[in-house]
Design an enzyme around this catalytic site. Sequence first.
Site, mmCIF file in Angstrom:
data_model
loop_
_atom_site.group_PDB
_atom_site.id
_atom_site.type_symbol
_atom_site.label_atom_id
_atom_site.label_comp_id
_atom_site.label_asym_id
_atom_site.label_seq_id
_atom_site.Cartn_x
_atom_site.Cartn_y
_atom_site.Cartn_z
ATOM 1 N N HIS A 155 -0.323 -1.480 -3.176
ATOM 2 C CA HIS A 155 -0.301 -1.221 -4.617
ATOM 3 C C HIS A 155 -1.438 -1.906 -5.381
ATOM 4 C CE1 HIS A 155 2.481 -0.335 -8.300
ATOM 5 N NE2 HIS A 155 1.493 0.532 -8.174
ATOM 6 N N CYS A 158 4.892 -5.047 -11.232
ATOM 7 C CA CYS A 158 4.472 -5.347 -9.862
ATOM 8 C C CYS A 158 2.977 -5.454 -9.599
ATOM 9 C CB CYS A 158 5.096 -4.342 -8.906
ATOM 10 S SG CYS A 158 4.910 -2.616 -9.413
#
Length: 423
Positions: A97, A39
């Site tokens: 993130h 990710c």
Amino acid sequence: MGYADLGVYGQRDFATPHLDRLASQGIRFTQGYANSAVCSATRFGLITGRYQYRLRGGLEEPIGGVGEQLGLPPEHPTLPSLLKRQGYRTALIGKWHLGSLPKFGPLKSGYDEFFGNVGGAVDYFTHKAGVGADLPPGLYEGETPVEAVGYYTDLIAEKAQGFLKRQSARQPFFLSLHFTAPHWPWEGPGDEAVSRKLKNLSHTDGGSLQKYGEIVGALDAAVGRVLETLEQQGLARNTLVVFTSDNGGERFSNTWPFSGQKSELLEGGIRVPTLLRWPARVKPGQVSEQVLISMDWLPTLLSAAGTAPDAAYPSDGRNLLPQVLGQAAPVERTLFWRYKAGGQRALRSGDWKYLRIRGNEFLFRLDQDARERANLAQREPARLAALRQAWEAWDAQMLPITPEVRTYQVTGKVQADRHGVVD
């Protein structure tokens, strides 16, 4: 999300009517790729429009949680910051993130507004980045920790609807709506009791195909509500909508016809669903064979907004707006990947793919062998050598992978079908 996790890509175990409808209203891409098989690395590529391996934080697979000193440098131009220069109102709702506060964060990298989780994953009900009553809240409003009530997929969809209700055709806007679904833990909308019994967030002792269907179904319904709000606000016709994933599927995902999964550079780990809708400019009902990758969205969307990447930070992606608008034929691409676990490297050039995993080299013809089973390395030694050399020349331009770089892999301890993969 796996390549075939939507009905329009082949999913038959559960329904995704809203995303299928989105596909019918614009373009469904059959050869869309993520910048990485994990990710945060892909997110570096998406937001900068460049290979993530140019930034130290982008080497991480994925970047660590709270306390890490690695992230997206605030001075680096980004898709939201470049659109902001063009007068766009920018917001990120959901997953960031790309480095922890206070050193990094969405408000430091071009977003005017932020609500969501700073790290990689949170529980769908507690919204914490782990398991335990003593953990701090996992959600932020701007840079302030907040608590909220609700299933996370529904919660951030509601926040996105709220943002859209404040917009009008007089003010251009850019909304990054980053769902965590269908990420673990394996909790559907009715599983708050499951949440209270978790031993760890990765939830390796839970989940099922049925549960996965519930998670994706909730995501599909949430997307439907957001698109309905866009319609109600009279903004749908001239708003360009993109739906995609930051890596291939894992555990319960459907990646057919590909092999491999998240953390692997086989097609199943990097080929992802990719949809685009823009009623004002793009004809509905299209299926495109154009090869594209996450970092292409920066130059493509900037072009749609009438601008271009920062000249000091040239994009490694390609402006595909002419292909999206039907003004030019699909163009052949050469794309590169690498992944620390297993010493993986991959290159796609036209229909050919060079792949190395754990010292084993492969050469595939993807248009004839999408499942990557027929290794043509011995039959085509000259082509293998040329692609290997091209990959090595590209790799020499990127930051090196050093021992301290973090990586994630799925081993035989977690999945029985990965019994040959050891730590």
